[in-house]
Design a protein around this motif. Structure first.
Motif, PDB file in Angstrom:
ATOM      1  N   SER A  35       0.825  -1.207   0.000  1.00 27.81           N
ATOM      2  CA  SER A  35       0.000   0.000   0.000  1.00 27.81           C
ATOM      3  C   SER A  35       0.861   1.260   0.000  1.00 27.81           C
ATOM      4  O   SER A  35       1.961   1.280   0.549  1.00 27.81           O
ATOM      5  N   SER A  36       0.311   2.323  -0.600  1.00 23.39           N
ATOM      6  CA  SER A  36       1.010   3.613  -0.622  1.00 23.39           C
ATOM      7  C   SER A  36       0.406   4.594   0.379  1.00 23.39           C
ATOM      8  O   SER A  36       0.881   5.729   0.500  1.00 23.39           O
ATOM      9  N   ASP A  37      -0.613   4.172   1.116  1.00 22.49           N
ATOM     10  CA  ASP A  37      -1.213   5.040   2.127  1.00 22.49           C
ATOM     11  C   ASP A  37      -0.781   4.579   3.522  1.00 22.49           C
ATOM     12  O   ASP A  37       0.263   3.967   3.680  1.00 22.49           O
ATOM     13  N   ARG A  38      -1.582   4.815   4.557  1.00 26.56           N
ATOM     14  CA  ARG A  38      -1.202   4.541   5.942  1.00 26.56           C
ATOM     15  C   ARG A  38      -1.701   3.175   6.423  1.00 26.56           C
ATOM     16  O   ARG A  38      -1.732   2.930   7.623  1.00 26.56           O
ATOM     17  N   THR A  39      -2.034   2.300   5.511  1.00 26.07           N
ATOM     18  CA  THR A  39      -2.570   0.986   5.904  1.00 26.07           C
ATOM     19  C   THR A  39      -1.629   0.238   6.835  1.00 26.07           C
ATOM     20  O   THR A  39      -2.028  -0.234   7.913  1.00 26.07           O
ATOM     21  N   VAL A  40      -0.376   0.096   6.448  1.00 23.85           N
ATOM     22  CA  VAL A  40       0.592  -0.661   7.245  1.00 23.85           C
ATOM     23  C   VAL A  40       0.848   0.035   8.581  1.00 23.85           C
ATOM     24  O   VAL A  40       0.942  -0.623   9.631  1.00 23.85           O
ATOM     25  N   GLU A  41       0.953   1.349   8.564  1.00 23.66           N
ATOM     26  CA  GLU A  41       1.178   2.107   9.803  1.00 23.66           C
ATOM     27  C   GLU A  41       0.051   1.870  10.804  1.00 23.66           C
ATOM     28  O   GLU A  41       0.293   1.618  11.996  1.00 23.66           O
ATOM     29  N   ILE A  42      -1.184   1.923  10.333  1.00 20.16           N
ATOM     30  CA  ILE A  42      -2.334   1.732  11.220  1.00 20.16           C
ATOM     31  C   ILE A  42      -2.408   0.287  11.698  1.00 20.16           C
ATOM     32  O   ILE A  42      -2.639   0.020  12.883  1.00 20.16           O
ATOM     33  N   ALA A  43      -2.198  -0.656  10.788  1.00 22.27           N
ATOM     34  CA  ALA A  43      -2.263  -2.067  11.164  1.00 22.27           C
ATOM     35  C   ALA A  43      -1.205  -2.422  12.199  1.00 22.27           C
ATOM     36  O   ALA A  43      -1.441  -3.258  13.093  1.00 22.27           O
ATOM     37  N   SER A  44      -0.044  -1.790  12.114  1.00 27.17           N
ATOM     38  CA  SER A  44       1.064  -2.092  13.021  1.00 27.17           C
ATOM     39  C   SER A  44       0.794  -1.659  14.455  1.00 27.17           C
ATOM     40  O   SER A  44       1.519  -2.046  15.375  1.00 27.17           O
ATOM     41  N   ARG A  45      -0.226  -0.863  14.677  1.00 28.16           N
ATOM     42  CA  ARG A  45      -0.585  -0.444  16.029  1.00 28.16           C
ATOM     43  C   ARG A  45      -1.284  -1.559  16.803  1.00 28.16           C
ATOM     44  O   ARG A  45      -1.434  -1.482  18.015  1.00 28.16           O
ATOM     45  N   TYR A  46      -1.717  -2.588  16.089  1.00 23.68           N
ATOM     46  CA  TYR A  46      -2.458  -3.683  16.700  1.00 23.68           C
ATOM     47  C   TYR A  46      -1.559  -4.904  16.875  1.00 23.68           C
ATOM     48  O   TYR A  46      -0.535  -5.034  16.188  1.00 23.68           O
ATOM     49  N   PRO A  47      -1.910  -5.812  17.762  1.00 26.41           N
ATOM     50  CA  PRO A  47      -1.112  -7.036  17.973  1.00 26.41           C
ATOM     51  C   PRO A  47      -1.346  -8.052  16.853  1.00 26.41           C
ATOM     52  O   PRO A  47      -1.948  -9.115  17.063  1.00 26.41           O
ATOM     53  N   VAL A  48      -0.899  -7.705  15.662  1.00 28.14           N
ATOM     54  CA  VAL A  48      -1.091  -8.559  14.496  1.00 28.14           C
ATOM     55  C   VAL A  48       0.238  -8.692  13.752  1.00 28.14           C
ATOM     56  O   VAL A  48       1.155  -7.897  13.947  1.00 28.14           O
ATOM     57  N   ARG A  49       0.332  -9.695  12.908  1.00 30.70           N
ATOM     58  CA  ARG A  49       1.475  -9.813  12.009  1.00 30.70           C
ATOM     59  C   ARG A  49       1.155  -9.062  10.714  1.00 30.70           C
ATOM     60  O   ARG A  49       0.063  -9.207  10.171  1.00 30.70           O
ATOM     61  N   VAL A  50       2.104  -8.274  10.235  1.00 33.14           N
ATOM     62  CA  VAL A  50       1.922  -7.531   8.988  1.00 33.14           C
ATOM     63  C   VAL A  50       3.003  -7.959   8.005  1.00 33.14           C
ATOM     64  O   VAL A  50       4.190  -7.847   8.291  1.00 33.14           O
ATOM     65  N   VAL A  51       2.578  -8.451   6.856  1.00 35.94           N
ATOM     66  CA  VAL A  51       3.506  -8.917   5.824  1.00 35.94           C
ATOM     67  C   VAL A  51       3.118  -8.252   4.512  1.00 35.94           C
ATOM     68  O   VAL A  51       1.936  -8.182   4.173  1.00 35.94           O
ATOM     69  N   GLN A  52       4.123  -7.762   3.781  1.00 28.51           N
ATOM     70  CA  GLN A  52       3.856  -7.141   2.486  1.00 28.51           C
ATOM     71  C   GLN A  52       4.331  -8.032   1.346  1.00 28.51           C
ATOM     72  O   GLN A  52       5.387  -8.652   1.429  1.00 28.51           O
ATOM     73  N   HIS A  53       3.528  -8.052   0.295  1.00 25.90           N
ATOM     74  CA  HIS A  53       3.876  -8.836  -0.905  1.00 25.90           C
ATOM     75  C   HIS A  53       3.216  -8.175  -2.106  1.00 25.90           C
ATOM     76  O   HIS A  53       2.017  -7.892  -2.091  1.00 25.90           O
TER      77      HIS A  53
END
Length: 296
Positions: A35-53
């Motif tokens: 993503s080019s917006d704040r999706t990853v930033e917002i998701a990273s605030r939660y206790p989740v795994r974030v993977v980009q592909h």
């Protein structure tokens, strides 16, 4: 317990409520298509795994996700950012994964549009494969979306999930469906040349999924598809009962069908430039650019 995958691309408006609805599970994996917006930033605030592909297609993204990111549990649920997990659906999922007779379950969506559930004109209940045993289901591409391949018996859940199809505004919806229509046009050309209509499934299919897919294969071969789709959705399915939102939804779907039809014509009748012609055109552009630069 089961793991939940969440698929995202530029979902800064939806990702937080989506994750919060899924936090009934203690293993949430956000699979982001760069993503080019704040999706990853917002998701990273939660206790989740974030993977980009990087995204290639819907089928390939799901297959990569299932093969490359191991879940904590043996059962998984696929959730998209504009969808929500409900407590009732979660409870039925946890109960159903204990049944040894099935390796996966289809779940019906409730399309939400213009602050209303589009009950009639969306072919409700329309089922998608969402809950399954990891390693027993994978996906292939079909048009702009995907189809599942299952290694075992499947069943259907009673609970549904809300799908906020226009949560990011009408402009985003039109932009996405412009892209989708290109993939659907390619699939239409392929099906017209190589596919067939399974008439038995159309009339006697055992499940809604079989009947719906046979109906789609038939619709690709009908004349005046946009007009017929509007009549089918608005009158035969009862979209007129969905009020103003139903009229808007059926009109948009007919427009989408017309866009596919125009692109099919374009693919069939407009010549595709060869590599030599493309390179030649590129060279001409360079010459023009050089001349303009020289005049400057």
């Amino acid at each position: 317990m089961f793991s939940i995958y969440i698929l995202t691309y530029n979902e800064e408006l939806d990702i937080a409520p989506c994750i919060e609805s899924a936090m009934l599970s203690d293993d949430i994996i956000v699979v982001d298509s760069c993503s080019s917006d704040r999706t990853v930033e917002i998701a990273s605030r939660y206790p989740v795994r974030v993977v980009q592909h990087a995204f290639e297609s819907h089928g390939r993204q799901r297959t990569w996700m299932l093969e490359s990111i191991l879940p904590k549990y043996g059962w998984v649920y696929i959730l998209e950012a504009d969808e929500r997990m409900t407590p009732e659906l979660f409870a039925e999922c946890t109960q159903s994964i204990g049944n040894p007779d099935y390796i996966g379950y289809y779940v019906a969506e409730r399309v939400m549009f213009m602050n209303r559930w589009i009950r009639y004109s969306t072919q409700y209940p329309r089922y998608q494969m969402r809950l399954f045993r990891h390693g027993k289901v994978w996906f292939t591409d079909y048009g702009h979306t995907e189809r599942e391949v299952c290694d075992g018996a499947t069943s259907f859940l009673k609970e549904t999930y809300p799908h906020y199809t226009c949560s990011k505004g009408l402009s985003r919806w039109i932009e996405k469906h412009n892209r989708y229509s290109t993939d659907e046009a390619k699939e239409t050309v392929h099906q017209l040349e190589n596919g067939t209509v399974v008439w038995r499934d159309l009339f006697f299919g055992k499940t809604e999924v079989e009947r719906r897919r046979a109906l789609k294969d038939l619709s690709l071969r009908l004349p005046a598809r946009p007009f017929l789709r509007f009549l089918y959705m608005y009158f035969l399915l009862g979209g007129c009962l969905d009020g103003r939102a139903g009229m808007a939804w059926c009109t948009l779907q007919a427009f989408y069908e017309y866009l596919i039809l125009l692109k099919v014509w374009e693919m069939q009748y407009l010549p595709t430039p060869t590599l030599e012609e493309t390179l030649s055109q590129s060279d001409k552009s360079k010459v023009v650019a050089t001349q303009i630069a020289g005049e400057g």
